[in-house]
Design an enzyme around this catalytic site. Structure first.
Site, mmCIF file in Angstrom:
data_model
loop_
_atom_site.group_PDB
_atom_site.id
_atom_site.type_symbol
_atom_site.label_atom_id
_atom_site.label_comp_id
_atom_site.label_asym_id
_atom_site.label_seq_id
_atom_site.Cartn_x
_atom_site.Cartn_y
_atom_site.Cartn_z
ATOM 1 N N ASN A 259 -12.774 -3.347 3.248
ATOM 2 C CA ASN A 259 -13.671 -2.207 2.372
ATOM 3 C C ASN A 259 -14.783 -2.459 1.766
ATOM 4 O O ASN A 259 -14.477 -2.373 0.950
ATOM 5 C CB ASN A 259 -12.954 -0.551 2.914
ATOM 6 C CG ASN A 259 -11.772 -1.167 4.375
ATOM 7 O OD1 ASN A 259 -12.517 -1.361 4.930
ATOM 8 N ND2 ASN A 259 -10.482 -0.108 3.475
ATOM 9 N N ASP B 255 0.976 -1.352 -0.325
ATOM 10 C CA ASP B 255 0.265 -0.012 -0.141
ATOM 11 C C ASP B 255 0.696 1.297 0.255
ATOM 12 O O ASP B 255 1.925 1.321 0.825
ATOM 13 C CB ASP B 255 -0.812 0.351 1.449
ATOM 14 C CG ASP B 255 -2.014 1.157 1.272
ATOM 15 O OD1 ASP B 255 -3.600 0.164 0.736
ATOM 16 O OD2 ASP B 255 -1.817 2.219 0.349
ATOM 17 N N ILE B 256 0.400 1.888 -0.807
ATOM 18 C CA ILE B 256 0.922 3.417 -1.013
ATOM 19 C C ILE B 256 1.230 4.019 -0.022
ATOM 20 O O ILE B 256 2.566 4.675 0.199
ATOM 21 C CB ILE B 256 0.752 4.477 -2.445
ATOM 22 C CG1 ILE B 256 1.672 5.124 -2.672
ATOM 23 C CG2 ILE B 256 -0.168 4.385 -1.967
ATOM 24 C CD1 ILE B 256 1.565 5.575 -4.183
ATOM 25 N N GLY C 2 -16.072 2.391 4.245
ATOM 26 C CA GLY C 2 -14.463 2.734 3.541
ATOM 27 C C GLY C 2 -13.792 2.890 2.575
ATOM 28 O O GLY C 2 -12.748 2.692 2.540
ATOM 29 N N GLN C 3 -14.417 1.855 1.667
ATOM 30 C CA GLN C 3 -14.389 1.756 0.514
ATOM 31 C C GLN C 3 -13.582 2.864 -0.638
ATOM 32 O O GLN C 3 -14.561 3.326 -1.039
ATOM 33 C CB GLN C 3 -14.855 0.618 -0.527
ATOM 34 C CG GLN C 3 -14.107 -0.047 -1.790
ATOM 35 C CD GLN C 3 -15.011 -0.794 -2.333
ATOM 36 O OE1 GLN C 3 -16.036 -0.932 -2.147
ATOM 37 N NE2 GLN C 3 -13.876 -1.888 -3.879
ATOM 38 N N HIS D 130 -10.064 -5.610 -2.505
ATOM 39 C CA HIS D 130 -9.326 -5.526 -2.674
ATOM 40 C C HIS D 130 -9.527 -6.009 -1.114
ATOM 41 O O HIS D 130 -9.634 -5.884 -0.670
ATOM 42 C CB HIS D 130 -8.036 -4.590 -2.747
ATOM 43 C CG HIS D 130 -8.889 -3.262 -2.405
ATOM 44 N ND1 HIS D 130 -9.553 -2.486 -2.469
ATOM 45 C CD2 HIS D 130 -8.291 -2.747 -0.867
ATOM 46 C CE1 HIS D 130 -9.791 -1.118 -2.790
ATOM 47 N NE2 HIS D 130 -9.539 -1.340 -1.099
ATOM 48 N N HIS E 57 -6.835 -5.929 1.967
ATOM 49 C CA HIS E 57 -5.463 -5.437 3.018
ATOM 50 C C HIS E 57 -4.846 -5.962 3.876
ATOM 51 O O HIS E 57 -5.930 -7.154 4.770
ATOM 52 C CB HIS E 57 -6.532 -3.805 4.142
ATOM 53 C CG HIS E 57 -7.191 -3.420 3.085
ATOM 54 N ND1 HIS E 57 -5.506 -1.754 3.180
ATOM 55 C CD2 HIS E 57 -7.924 -2.767 2.305
ATOM 56 C CE1 HIS E 57 -6.887 -1.202 2.192
ATOM 57 N NE2 HIS E 57 -7.805 -1.863 2.266
HETATM 58 P P1 AMP Z 1 -9.965 1.860 0.540
HETATM 59 O O1 AMP Z 1 -9.943 2.579 1.405
HETATM 60 O O2 AMP Z 1 -10.772 -0.092 0.981
HETATM 61 O O3 AMP Z 1 -10.355 1.899 -0.958
HETATM 62 O O4 AMP Z 1 -7.823 1.303 0.125
HETATM 63 C C1 AMP Z 1 -7.477 1.807 -1.064
HETATM 64 C C2 AMP Z 1 -5.785 1.787 -1.120
HETATM 65 O O5 AMP Z 1 -5.515 2.157 -1.612
HETATM 66 C C3 AMP Z 1 -5.492 2.413 0.575
HETATM 67 O O6 AMP Z 1 -4.895 2.119 1.243
HETATM 68 C C4 AMP Z 1 -4.399 3.226 -0.707
HETATM 69 O O7 AMP Z 1 -3.236 3.827 0.045
HETATM 70 C C5 AMP Z 1 -4.287 2.261 -1.728
HETATM 71 N N1 AMP Z 1 -3.104 2.821 -2.687
HETATM 72 C C6 AMP Z 1 -4.027 3.586 -3.631
HETATM 73 N N2 AMP Z 1 -3.280 4.216 -4.941
HETATM 74 C C7 AMP Z 1 -2.607 2.847 -4.626
HETATM 75 C C8 AMP Z 1 -0.702 3.325 -5.323
HETATM 76 N N3 AMP Z 1 -0.779 3.689 -6.154
HETATM 77 N N4 AMP Z 1 -0.306 2.193 -4.264
HETATM 78 C C9 AMP Z 1 -0.764 1.560 -3.919
HETATM 79 N N5 AMP Z 1 -2.034 1.829 -2.972
HETATM 80 C C10 AMP Z 1 -2.523 2.491 -3.291
#
Ligand code: AMP
Length: 114
Positions: A87, A31-32, A93-94, A100, A102
């Site tokens: 999420n 995760d970024i 919270g998605q 995906h 986590h």
């Molecule tokens: P969600 O809130 O469950 O949709 O989680 C989306 C996740 O994607 C968040 O934890 C972000 O930090 C992560 N995210 C968004 N863009 C990127 C990216 N380019 N590379 C890795 N993780 C990302």
């Protein structure tokens, strides 16, 4: 637009990601914006927008994502324990509209979650 989301771009290798694992059905990358010392996202290549869009035809795929999560947890030395979070939709919270998991580890987690 669903087809334009950031995870589809990662799957298509149009943008970089720190990919830890990939096979013909899924990808796992860091995760970024990590919320724990270890924070990995596990995503299917198949377009499934939310957890609520999973159907019976996806049973084997979802099982596979869990097996990959277990293997990653072992590889990343999360023997103390870890948390899997999905999420679902805005209220859950998605943010990214592509299913995906986590995989979070490396610290203690509170209950109930925020
Ligand atoms: P969600 O809130 O469950 O949709 O989680 C989306 C996740 O994607 C968040 O934890 C972000 O930090 C992560 N995210 C968004 N863009 C990127 C990216 N380019 N590379 C890795 N993780 C990302």
């Amino acid at each position: 637009m669903l087809q334009d989301n950031i995870f589809l771009k990662i799957i298509a290798k149009q943008i970089p990601a720190d990919i830890l694992y990939e096979d013909e059905r899924c990808l796992a990358f860091r995760d970024i914006k990590p919320q724990a010392p270890t924070h990995v996202l596990i995503i299917p290549r198949k377009v499934i927008a939310t957890h609520a869009d999973i159907t019976a035809v996806d049973s084997e795929l979802i099982g596979h994502l869990h097996v990959v999560a277990v293997q990653l947890a072992e590889q990343l030395q999360l023997e103390e324990g870890y948390r899997i979070v999905i999420n679902c939709k805005d209220g859950g919270g998605q943010v990214v509209p592509h299913l995906h998991f986590h995989l979070l580890g490396g610290r203690r987690f509170a209950w109930p979650p925020g």
